[in-house]
Write an enzyme that holds these catalytic residues in place. Sequence first.
Site, mmCIF file in Angstrom:
data_model
loop_
_atom_site.group_PDB
_atom_site.id
_atom_site.type_symbol
_atom_site.label_atom_id
_atom_site.label_comp_id
_atom_site.label_asym_id
_atom_site.label_seq_id
_atom_site.Cartn_x
_atom_site.Cartn_y
_atom_site.Cartn_z
ATOM 1 N N ASP A 379 -21.827 5.538 -55.972
ATOM 2 C CA ASP A 379 -22.241 6.270 -54.220
ATOM 3 C C ASP A 379 -21.203 5.006 -53.640
ATOM 4 O O ASP A 379 -20.032 4.823 -54.064
ATOM 5 C CB ASP A 379 -23.453 5.613 -53.954
ATOM 6 C CG ASP A 379 -23.609 6.085 -51.988
ATOM 7 O OD1 ASP A 379 -23.058 7.148 -52.064
ATOM 8 O OD2 ASP A 379 -24.093 5.279 -51.243
ATOM 9 N N ARG A 576 -7.200 6.466 -42.122
ATOM 10 C CA ARG A 576 -8.129 7.192 -41.476
ATOM 11 C C ARG A 576 -7.098 7.619 -39.902
ATOM 12 O O ARG A 576 -7.383 6.471 -38.830
ATOM 13 C CB ARG A 576 -9.751 7.286 -41.203
ATOM 14 C CG ARG A 576 -10.926 6.961 -42.342
ATOM 15 C CD ARG A 576 -12.281 6.125 -41.987
ATOM 16 N NE ARG A 576 -13.126 7.144 -41.316
ATOM 17 C CZ ARG A 576 -14.205 7.911 -41.675
ATOM 18 N NH1 ARG A 576 -13.760 8.038 -42.817
ATOM 19 N NH2 ARG A 576 -14.486 8.747 -41.081
ATOM 20 N N GLY A 657 -22.110 11.944 -49.625
ATOM 21 C CA GLY A 657 -22.399 12.855 -48.825
ATOM 22 C C GLY A 657 -21.209 12.903 -47.882
ATOM 23 O O GLY A 657 -21.361 14.121 -46.832
ATOM 24 N N HIS A 1060 -8.294 -10.449 -82.517
ATOM 25 C CA HIS A 1060 -7.696 -11.088 -83.750
ATOM 26 C C HIS A 1060 -6.638 -11.808 -82.535
ATOM 27 O O HIS A 1060 -6.388 -13.043 -82.716
ATOM 28 C CB HIS A 1060 -7.347 -10.974 -84.576
ATOM 29 C CG HIS A 1060 -9.143 -9.615 -85.664
ATOM 30 N ND1 HIS A 1060 -9.003 -9.133 -86.805
ATOM 31 C CD2 HIS A 1060 -10.129 -10.990 -85.595
ATOM 32 C CE1 HIS A 1060 -9.847 -9.031 -86.635
ATOM 33 N NE2 HIS A 1060 -10.642 -9.694 -86.065
#
Length: 1132
Positions: A379, A576, A657, A1060
């Site tokens: 989410d 943004r 969403g 290893h």
Amino acid sequence: MDHGLNAPYGYYGNYISTTKYNFATFLPKFLFEQFSKYANLFFLFTSIIQQVPHVSPTNRFTTIGTLIVVLLVSAIKEIMEDIKRANADKQLNNTKVQVLDAESGSFVWKKWIKVQVGDVVKVNNEEPFPADLLLLSSSEPEGLCYIETANLDGETNLKIKQAKTETAYLVNPRDLLSDLHDAEIVSEQPNSSLYTYEGNLRNFRNGSVRDIPFTPEQLLLRGATLRNTQWIHGVVIFTGHETKLMRNATATPIKRTDVERIINLQIIALFCVLITLSLISTIGNVIKTRVDNSSLGYLYMEGTSTAKLFFQDILTFWILYSNLVPISLFVTVELIKYYQAFMIGSDLDMYYEETDTPTGVRTSSLVEELGQINYIFSDKTGTLTRNVMEFKAVSIGGKCYIEEIPEDGYPQIVEGGIEIGFHTFNELHQDLKNTNTQQSAIINEFLTLLSTCHTVIPEITESDKIKYQAASPDEGALVQGAADLGYKFIIRKPRYVTIENTLTTMQSEYELLNICEFNSTRKRMSAIFRCPDGVIRLFCKGADTVILERLSEDEPQPFVNSTIRHLEDFAAEGLRTLCIASRIISEEEYESWSATYYEASTSLDDRSDKLDAAAELIETNLFLLGATAIEDKLQDGVPETIHTLQNAGIKIWVLTGDRQETAINIGMSCKLLSEDMNLLIINEETKDGTRMNLQEKLTAIQDHQFDNEDGSFESTLALIIDGHSLGFALESDLEDLFIELGSRCKAVVCCRVSPLQKALVVKMVKRKKKKSLLLAIGDGANDVSMIQAAHVGVGISGMEGMQAARSADISIGQFKYLKKLLLVHGTWSYQRISNAILYSFYKNITLYMTQFWFVFTNAFSGQSIMESWSLTFYNVFFTVLPPFVLGVFDQFVNARLLDKYPQLYQLGQQRKFFNVAVFWSWITNGFYHSAVIFLCSFLIYRYMNVLSTGLTADNWSWGTAVYTTCTLTALGKAALIVSLWTKFTLIAIPGSFIFWLLWFPIYSTVAPMTKVSQELRGVLRATYPSITFWSMIFGVAVLCLLRDFAWKFYKRRYSPETYHYVQEIQKYDIQDQRPRMEEFQRAIRKVRQVQRIKKQRGFAFSQVEGQDQEKIVRLYDTTKKRGVFGELSEST
């Protein structure tokens, strides 16, 4: 509110349970789960056979007794884990809410569990809703309220709900009691649809008002939270498991691990081996008794049916070889997993101090799956991000301003006269004060726009501070940012807003004329104001693509190039962005446009389209002022965690969403996506369009897949798909195309997805990628179905509540803890469990296969070579500790190096430690060791002349020598495979052998006296004093392990695995001298970012569309005082 009248309808209580079992279902569900493990079924059948008279060569209670202990231990573990779930449920059910009491006429505090259908409740700001409610009234004008549904649908923006006009006045408890006394609600049946509701309120105000219809606009769902509203009154309609949230939840599934599935299949194969061995022994016995019948008269077998003898022998040998499958295996594994879960929960590196949240393992049976994860489904809101917006930087008039300049961020002029780098906010204030410059005027208009052009409501708190109520967290951050810079929004009236300049303490009032609202098509918002100087101005903010194309071509635009460059820099940091522009409107133009806008706003046909068209007319000839940058604050350590997990070979899908631009933006900031990645965007409206888009992209990838032989081409691909297209892509005829494209991409982002779609995506990948293990992580109720659908579900105990954490297999406090959970604890758990299981099978075969070799020398009689209780004690006492030490304390690589070399995680993804080939190599090794031990001991003890007295020893003395040699060989094998020697290892391996050597003299002396293990009478005198006994034990054990040691030497010397090399680095503390490329790679990325023609920039808007924001803000007059009940009356 009349519980008596509601009682006949049998409504559910408000009790919520996420437990796996209850009192009635525990026994059947537990037994079904346990006996779905074929080993337990096998031992149940074996213990039944042992009860048949004259069949069992061993004690008849050894298997059934051990099986009961195994089941009891597993039951206790399951009960303890379910009690943890019940306690978490109890904590939620005991949360308190105010419920209207009909007798006292006031609200009283009650636990959620006591809330019933028909109750009227009062929910305060920041509180979750206790059940599904219908909104009656609120503290805001006209019964408005804001709710956050991130816990339900993942959307960060607030949604607005409004009470019916007829009930909005119900702010007084007395009015609620009198007007609702005889009222009843006729409601739809409980269902899972989050966005629909139908119901009617009857007999309101004693029938004086006609029926009032309720719609989804009044529906407040359990799982949502009240925001920016002092209180609401609501009536409870659905409770408990009838709420829409719980109707969307599924029952806690029973999950089985990949290792368990392999074991189940191999147990079937071992069962076939057992049948084969039993048949060989049975056929041998039948042939022997028939061929040598004349010399076997002492057995009194005359008249015995061959068929009867055959089936009796089959059962006898079944019991004799039944320990091919270790009965203690599953209880050992259960205890190991439980302790591993305890250690995960006790890890202080995964303890979140801020919320006092340790990591919790609710389903310990899945711990080894943490080391084999191929896909992570995450989410976004609350998982990757905090859902907290922070005003980060601004570009005004070609200059960038930020609170604190980063180390390499000081201003400099580059080609074209563009200034890059940052100035401080203090310098912004200095530029603002210098009123003789153009920059001062630009800054003033820019900050004025931020503080006025919005739909935020200022709320005066009890401490006389202003709190901004914003439907969009981005808008709230912008208004708060303007306030911090000195332009403080303080009053909203229906037609005016007031701004206080805190630098000059002056207040200015702006007349709000119109608002052109944001929607996803316009990608911008405008407000028209008459400013204090009498001039009408249009303030506009929006995505750069729509603002830049609306700039005036008739006047100079001096800041376009520099603003675009700054936007690119902001986008590179994952911020943004919004462009800010304005224009002056003449009175004549405004009057003409206002008439057009009014006509559009009153239209009955296509009103929204006409309003958009009207806005287009006025939003032209703009002047660009600059841009803003907001950071959607990530959870701590998210970018580093995602980068490390991708390096570990895990593919990450983000299911959110949020809208596409926001999701891409967050993908950039959390380093899931990068600027040099090719974004494959699927955003279609039709199924045919989706099919064509998928096919085109797959064809293009297939055409280029050989361009880079190292597969680096696919590591540059990221798929972005929206919810509408995803709905088509998940249909049966398109899902193959979708999974083919998605699996070729390094990252996948699904936007605008519903909770159901999240689960469908996980189930589809689970179905199509059968060999891949899936982990889903989320923090909200909307993530529960996805979490339960994945192989491993992880819940974050976050801001969105505890629903996901309660339904998950594992809960953590922060996303960053996933790195250590998978890379360290997951890898350890997988390697430890693998070794413990393989060793458990090996040690049993090493001992019990000597019984098979023995039948060839005892005339296939089914005679046991060893005393039966000693056989049982082998798994209970003498080899029980090595699997625990291997499973709990062993570390093949330490935590620091597992974190440093995440590529080691691919050992689990590739099933290196546990697969069919590895399993049968251990089984074969067990057969080999048992054969060597039996053959050598047979040759040494062939004539039993091992005693110095000249007497011969019996077969029980020989059996004790074989038993002791098998024990030493098995413990020696454990010593060869253990990586970390601790005090526990010393107790488990050498200590177990010493314990056997001390135990045997005591037991062989005491047991025969109590008429138990009579076979051991006198055996001590024939073994411990004998030099042959001791020589055989150590000599044969060394001979067996010589091959294992040689193979280990060969593997490490000539065919080493990746781990290893890392073990050598750890052992010799070799410093990693690889050149550090991070700075160079960062510089290269910067160059690529600047050179990209088109940037993917997320704009900072996330409002709900289709709600009349202008009408809502004009309802408020924040100069009015609230009433006695805290209500704010409508402005007139």
